[in-house]
Enzyme design. Structure first.
Site, PDB file in Angstrom:
ATOM      1  N   PRO A 269       0.823  -1.217   0.000  1.00 36.05           N
ATOM      2  CA  PRO A 269       0.000   0.000   0.000  1.00 36.05           C
ATOM      3  C   PRO A 269       0.858   1.269   0.000  1.00 36.05           C
ATOM      4  O   PRO A 269       1.737   1.443   0.839  1.00 36.05           O
ATOM      5  CB  PRO A 269      -0.801  -0.123   1.299  1.00 36.05           C
ATOM      6  CG  PRO A 269      -0.755  -1.570   1.649  1.00 36.05           C
ATOM      7  CD  PRO A 269       0.577  -2.052   1.173  1.00 36.05           C
ATOM      8  N   GLU A 270       0.615   2.142  -0.981  1.00 38.42           N
ATOM      9  CA  GLU A 270       1.234   3.458  -1.022  1.00 38.42           C
ATOM     10  C   GLU A 270       0.105   4.481  -1.076  1.00 38.42           C
ATOM     11  O   GLU A 270      -1.074   4.126  -0.971  1.00 38.42           O
ATOM     12  CB  GLU A 270       2.191   3.557  -2.207  1.00 38.42           C
ATOM     13  CG  GLU A 270       3.187   2.398  -2.215  1.00 38.42           C
ATOM     14  CD  GLU A 270       4.507   2.699  -2.887  1.00 38.42           C
ATOM     15  OE1 GLU A 270       4.807   3.879  -3.150  1.00 38.42           O
ATOM     16  OE2 GLU A 270       5.258   1.734  -3.143  1.00 38.42           O
TER      17      GLU A 270
ATOM     18  N   LYS B  38      -0.558   7.653   4.051  1.00 37.00           N
ATOM     19  CA  LYS B  38      -0.847   6.228   4.105  1.00 37.00           C
ATOM     20  C   LYS B  38      -1.796   5.875   5.252  1.00 37.00           C
ATOM     21  O   LYS B  38      -1.982   4.694   5.554  1.00 37.00           O
ATOM     22  CB  LYS B  38       0.450   5.438   4.252  1.00 37.00           C
ATOM     23  CG  LYS B  38       1.436   5.635   3.114  1.00 37.00           C
ATOM     24  CD  LYS B  38       2.648   4.762   3.352  1.00 37.00           C
ATOM     25  CE  LYS B  38       3.733   5.020   2.330  1.00 37.00           C
ATOM     26  NZ  LYS B  38       4.897   4.140   2.531  1.00 37.00           N
TER      27      LYS B  38
ATOM     28  N   ARG C 131      14.502  -2.733   3.067  1.00 31.56           N
ATOM     29  CA  ARG C 131      13.539  -2.807   1.965  1.00 31.56           C
ATOM     30  C   ARG C 131      14.268  -3.142   0.669  1.00 31.56           C
ATOM     31  O   ARG C 131      15.334  -2.589   0.400  1.00 31.56           O
ATOM     32  CB  ARG C 131      12.803  -1.470   1.798  1.00 31.56           C
ATOM     33  CG  ARG C 131      11.894  -1.091   2.957  1.00 31.56           C
ATOM     34  CD  ARG C 131      11.292   0.273   2.701  1.00 31.56           C
ATOM     35  NE  ARG C 131      10.327   0.655   3.708  1.00 31.56           N
ATOM     36  CZ  ARG C 131      10.635   1.296   4.839  1.00 31.56           C
ATOM     37  NH1 ARG C 131      11.897   1.612   5.084  1.00 31.56           N
ATOM     38  NH2 ARG C 131       9.694   1.616   5.706  1.00 31.56           N
TER      39      ARG C 131
END
Length: 274
Positions: A2-3, A51, A260
């Site tokens: 999700p962005e 977000k 990441r």
């Protein structure tokens, strides 16, 4: 993952299903709010901030949630089977007579007074998809620590809200800089274009089911990059390890940055690498 654009789409789905309707079921499955009962209250609206998701409820209450890596909200019709995951992953249920919204694996779920929403989202920088967007403020925030890596600065929601790891990698490619380049090493015109392109990309994808950054969408990435020669390719570098760069043909590389996965082209992007 999700962005900002994905979270906005989630907010729209929840708003369409819940806003203006009286809750007939309320179940918050987190210890702190397990006894809270919102049944009988009307959902006023659902909106996103970066977000974060804010579900505002009659009586001056806001249900604040954040999806992070694995969270999701699913909306179901009354007789529809719930398919978002096993029941032990459910953290929230909000239902009315026509829809049921189920929150799965939500790492952040809290009930607070609407007047206190700043406690949850007040730290955020300008929202790329919000009414508070201010490019000049976002640019100042991004460049405030010149020694910080570009990738880390883009992901810091206090600088500008809505960029996640996919957009981080794509924006660094469009700026022709590695994610490890100190942000102070960006030429000023490139930094200005980077911020405006971030806005363009999220706006271009805010209503799309499939995210595109390569220029196949007429507005996506136009400020910093030409159209890809392969319109079927949706992303420039993210998830394309060892595949040829769409601009120069060099194999895309990958490494971790702040835990990441991070992708870049060693020919098109200049700056430090691991």
């Amino acid at each position: 993952m999700p962005e900002g654009d994905t979270v906005l789409q989630t907010a729209k789905r929840l708003h369409s299903a819940l806003a203006g309707q009286v809750l007939t079921r309320s179940d918050l499955r987190v210890p702190r709010f397990a006894t809270a009962d919102l049944t009988g209250r009307t959902v006023v609206d659902v909106s996103s901030r970066g977000k974060h998701l804010l579900t505002r409820i009659e009586g001056g209450l806001t249900l604040h949630s954040h999806l992070r890596m694995d969270g999701a909200w699913r909306v179901y019709a009354p007789a529809e089977r719930w398919r978002g995951g096993p029941s032990h992953q459910i953290r929230a249920i909000l239902a009315n007579t026509t829809h049921t919204a189920v929150g799965y694996r939500l790492p952040v779920l809290e009930l607070l007074r609407t007047r206190d929403e700043d406690q949850a989202v007040g730290h955020l920088g300008p929202d790329l998809l919000g009414p508070d967007w201010d490019a000049a403020t976002a640019l100042r925030n991004l460049l405030a620590d010149p020694a910080r890596s570009l990738g880390e600065a883009l992901l810091d929601q206090r600088n500008l809200a809505g960029i996640g790891n996919i957009y981080k990698c794509e924006l660094c490619f469009l700026a022709r800089a590695t994610p490890w380049l100190p942000v102070g090493g960006l030429p000023e015109p490139t930094a200005v274009l980077l911020v405006s392109t971030a806005k363009q990309l999220l706006e271009a994808n805010r209503d799309r089911p499939v995210r595109i950054t390569t220029g196949a969408h007429p507005r996506a990435g136009a400020a910093l990059a030409p159209r890809t020669r392969r319109p079927s390719e949706k992303l420039w570098v993210y998830g394309r390890t060892h595949r040829p760069c769409l601009r120069c043909g060099t194999p895309i590389r990958a490494a971790e940055q702040d835990a990441r996965p991070t992708y870049w082209c060693p020919h098109c992007q200049t700056g430090p690498t691991p």
